[in-house]
Scaffold this active site. Structure first.
Site, short mmCIF file in Angstrom:
data_model
loop_
_atom_site.label_atom_id
_atom_site.label_comp_id
_atom_site.label_asym_id
_atom_site.label_seq_id
_atom_site.Cartn_x
_atom_site.Cartn_y
_atom_site.Cartn_z
N GLU A 1 39.61 22.91 -28.70
CA GLU A 1 38.65 22.89 -27.61
C GLU A 1 37.46 21.97 -27.88
O GLU A 1 36.99 21.27 -26.99
CB GLU A 1 38.16 24.34 -27.45
N LYS B 1 39.84 27.33 -30.70
CA LYS B 1 38.48 26.84 -30.92
C LYS B 1 38.48 25.41 -31.43
O LYS B 1 37.71 24.58 -31.00
CB LYS B 1 37.79 27.78 -31.91
N CYS C 1 29.92 25.22 -11.99
CA CYS C 1 28.78 24.63 -11.31
C CYS C 1 27.60 25.59 -11.34
O CYS C 1 27.76 26.80 -11.24
CB CYS C 1 29.03 24.24 -9.85
N ARG D 1 27.51 25.76 -17.16
CA ARG D 1 28.44 26.08 -16.08
C ARG D 1 29.20 24.85 -15.58
O ARG D 1 30.06 24.95 -14.70
CB ARG D 1 27.68 26.70 -14.90
N GLU E 1 43.09 32.33 -32.00
CA GLU E 1 41.71 32.05 -31.60
C GLU E 1 41.15 30.84 -32.36
O GLU E 1 40.48 29.97 -31.78
CB GLU E 1 40.86 33.32 -31.83
N HIS F 1 61.79 29.64 -37.80
CA HIS F 1 62.58 29.64 -36.56
C HIS F 1 62.30 28.38 -35.75
O HIS F 1 62.57 28.34 -34.56
CB HIS F 1 62.27 30.89 -35.75
N LYS G 1 31.84 26.74 -18.82
CA LYS G 1 31.72 28.07 -19.42
C LYS G 1 32.37 29.16 -18.58
O LYS G 1 33.01 30.05 -19.10
CB LYS G 1 30.23 28.37 -19.61
N ASN H 1 28.30 26.14 -5.23
CA ASN H 1 29.16 26.51 -6.34
C ASN H 1 30.29 27.35 -5.75
O ASN H 1 30.01 28.39 -5.16
CB ASN H 1 28.37 27.33 -7.37
N GLY H 2 31.52 26.90 -5.91
CA GLY H 2 32.65 27.67 -5.39
C GLY H 2 33.72 26.75 -4.85
O GLY H 2 33.74 25.55 -5.15
N TRP I 1 30.87 20.97 -12.24
CA TRP I 1 32.17 20.86 -12.90
C TRP I 1 33.16 20.55 -11.79
O TRP I 1 33.37 21.36 -10.89
CB TRP I 1 32.54 22.17 -13.60
C1 F6R Z 1 37.18 29.46 -25.26
C2 F6R Z 1 36.70 30.16 -24.09
C3 F6R Z 1 37.64 30.40 -22.98
C4 F6R Z 1 37.30 31.72 -22.26
C5 F6R Z 1 38.17 31.87 -21.01
C6 F6R Z 1 37.94 33.19 -20.32
O1 F6R Z 1 36.20 29.31 -26.22
O2 F6R Z 1 35.56 30.52 -24.01
O3 F6R Z 1 38.96 30.40 -23.39
O4 F6R Z 1 37.50 32.78 -23.13
O5 F6R Z 1 37.90 30.83 -20.13
O6 F6R Z 1 36.61 33.33 -19.95
P1 F6R Z 1 35.99 34.73 -19.63
O7 F6R Z 1 35.93 35.52 -20.88
O8 F6R Z 1 34.63 34.42 -19.09
O9 F6R Z 1 36.88 35.38 -18.61
#
Ligand code: F6R
Length: 592
Positions: free
Chosen positions: A476, A473, A2, A27, A469, A492, A587, A99-100, A73
């Site tokens: 996601e 990606k 948020c 956010r 990774e 396996h 984010k 926010n929280g 969010w």
């Molecule tokens: C994926 C992504 C998330 C963050 C995760 C941790 O693209 O961005 O998996 O890496 O939520 O976030 P931080 O790095 O802010 O602790």
């Protein structure tokens, strides 16, 4: 999660709020809302959907003396109109954006209901505004009512609050970030500096359990004991705060293509005049430790796996990388002198904050690797290293990942005293840039995989970490199921999933494991898989999909990650999804 914004005394305040919400919607973006205060009337516009949509609900010419806005969010309650912020108190006197998370909100709600308070939403935030309104009835003083609510509620909050008839904007904060922007005859508030940087570069960072108010040309902040505190004005590096698309269609593409500049900035910051530029005490503490424990989530966890390998291979210090949300429930401290490294782009990830609170009880040394200065984790860790990546807007992390890995490598190089490594990173930059020219080949792969149900990434060593990774990606932002499998693990179990035309993307850049990996490629091919090989020149064969110029093996995650990022980007794009704002995500993940 948020984002909140607010302003008082600002000409064209509505414009600031709308643009600010658009800036902050990384956010959270499932609903939005705005409240305008004009003397003793408050009007609220809110709904599920985008900031643009909410703006279209607001009549032309609507403006206010004080305005607050929110982009959400959802944590408690579905993303719909009634759960959207701002929330108004039962008596219609107070309106807030939050926010929280309010802990034990159901208990608080039950107690307020008993006292005759009515609710219009399923949110925890409404508890806060109603509690303040109720305490105000006893105290007849908003600051006292706020303080009392803060004493009653545990949890995280960054709140902007307006009160009918008062030309003031109240603020309160615990855990979630909140900044005040000081202007000439106006004042602003926001979750971070990015919406405010166009208007001011004078900020006040609210500390935990601080509260107060801003007026047009005045502000006052109090600590939890109710004493006024004098706050230091700080400024921000504009280039690291501002974010615009600069002609790119999406932030994700822009951020992938910023990677070479980000890495250059990082190396130039931590390697000056042919010397590493790190706190001597930090280097000493790492040298003295007998174990490095990494804690991270998602992409940051993946970066920690690469970092772990650097520490083990180059410094011979054993490491353990843990997913923060797992470690928090069975904390482990291998070794007698562990050194704890938190990796978090946002510095606000709730799972990591949970871990930090555990680590603090043991008094171990802590380092945060982050992109966000002043964050909660930064304030809690003994040491902090900033990856200098600039704001990452796209929810899918790209440049921050590359920078986290490069940061870990520079740190290891500094502990080792190995100048060659910084030079090698800089020498690899043209190779990262050259990946941009391979976009057509990557788009072709995206067009083939876009309609598949399931995709596999395989690799060994550094390539396995990269596969993890790459797979995250892709799922996601393109919502295709994908899995990363260590080459040696195929037989396996997972190889049972391979059938005719199953896409298998192979990262084939790790010299140490090349022979074994070649065998794995043949194994999946012979079961009908549609294989796309991303290889380095030395290991390549005719028919490989992408061939990358040679570089030292350990740079793989920094260089080849761009291929993975472009592939996820083009796959999502070809499916017509909102690349920068994938469904269900936000984010910074400030809830556990
Ligand atoms: C994926 C992504 C998330 C963050 C995760 C941790 O693209 O961005 O998996 O890496 O939520 O976030 P931080 O790095 O802010 O602790």
């Amino acid at each position: 999660m948020c984002g909140i914004v607010g302003c008082i005394g600002k000409n064209h305040g509505r414009e600031y709020i709308i643009n600010g919400l658009k800036t902050l919607d990384y956010r959270g973006y499932d609903s939005a809302g705005i409240a305008f205060l004009k003397q003793d009337s408050i009007s609220i516009y809110k709904d599920a959907g985008s900031v643009e949509h909410v703006n279209s609900l607001i009549p032309i010419g609507e403006d206010g003396d004080a305005i607050i806005g929110h982009t959400r969010w959802a944590t408690h309650g579905k993303p719909n109109k009634s759960n959207s912020h701002p929330h108004i108190s039962f008596d219609g006197e107070f309106v807030l954006v939050h926010n929280g998370i309010v802990e034990r909100f159901a208990e608080h709600k039950a107690s307020l209901l008993k006292q005759g308070v009515t609710f219009n939403s399923d949110t925890d935030s409404e508890v806060f505004v109603n509690m303040i309104a109720l305490f105000y009835k006893e105290e007849k003083n908003v600051l006292k009512a706020i303080k009392k609510a803060m004493e009653t509620v545990d949890g995280s909050y960054a709140i902007a609050l307006i009160h009918k008839g008062e030309n003031r904007l109240y603020v309160l904060k615990n855990v979630s970030p909140l900044l005040i922007g000081i202007g000439e005859d106006f004042n602003l508030v926001a979750s971070d500096a990015s919406p405010m940087i166009e208007y001011t570069n004078k900020f006040i960072e609210l500390g935990d359990k601080e509260y107060g108010y801003i007026e047009k040309s005045n502000y006052k902040i109090f600590n939890f004991d109710g004493q006024e505190v004098s706050k230091k004005l700080i400024s921000k590096d504009i280039s690291l705060v501002r974010h615009d698309l600069n002609g790119y269609p999406h932030y994700m593409l822009k951020e992938i293509e910023e990677i070479p500049d980000v890495i250059t900035r990082l190396v130039n910051h931590y390697y000056l005049d042919e010397k590493y530029n790190f706190d001597d005490e930090l280097i000493k503490k790492i040298k003295q430790s007998d174990h490095i424990i990494f804690l991270g989530c998602g992409t940051s966890y993946h970066a920690s796996l690469v970092g772990g390998r650097y520490f083990e291979e180059m410094l011979e210090i054993p490491t353990a990388s843990y997913i923060a949300s797992e470690w928090a429930f069975h904390p482990m401290f291998p070794g007698k002198k562990p050194f704890i490294v938190f990796i978090s782009q946002s510095g606000e990830t709730a799972d990591l904050i949970h871990c930090l609170n555990i680590v603090k009880k043991y008094n171990y040394d802590t380092l945060l690797i982050t992109n966000t200065s002043g964050s909660t984790l930064e304030r809690g860790c003994k040491y902090s290293l900033n990856i200098q990546a600039g704001v990452e807007v796209s929810v899918a992390s790209t440049k921050a990942y590359a920078a986290q890995v490069a940061m870990l490598l520079l740190l290891v190089a500094a502990v080792k005293g190995e100048a060659k490594i910084a030079d090698e990173i800089l020498r690899a930059l043209p190779i990262i840039k050259s990946i941009k020219d391979k976009q057509n080949d990557i788009k072709n792969v995206a067009n083939i995989i876009k309609d598949k149900q399931s995709i596999f990434y395989i690799g060994r060593g550094y390539d396995y970490y990269l596969s993890l990774e790459a797979s995250l990606k892709l799922k996601e932002i393109s919502y295709i199921h994908s899995e990363a499998i260590a080459g040696g693990e195929l037989k396996h179990g997972p190889i049972a999933l391979i059938e005719n035309e199953t896409p298998v993307i192979v990262f084939f850049t790790d010299n140490v494991t090349a022979n074994s990996m070649r065998g794995n490629i043949e194994e999946v091919k012979s079961r009908g898989a549609r294989v796309f090989v991303i290889s380095t020149k030395e290991l390549s064969k005719d028919g490989d999909t992408i061939i990358i110029d040679q570089y030292p093996n350990y740079l793989s995650s920094i260089i080849v990650s761009s291929v993975a990022f472009y592939l996820a980007y083009y796959t999502s794009l070809s499916k017509g999804y909102d690349v920068d704002k994938p469904r269900n995500l936000a984010k910074s993940v400030t809830v556990e």
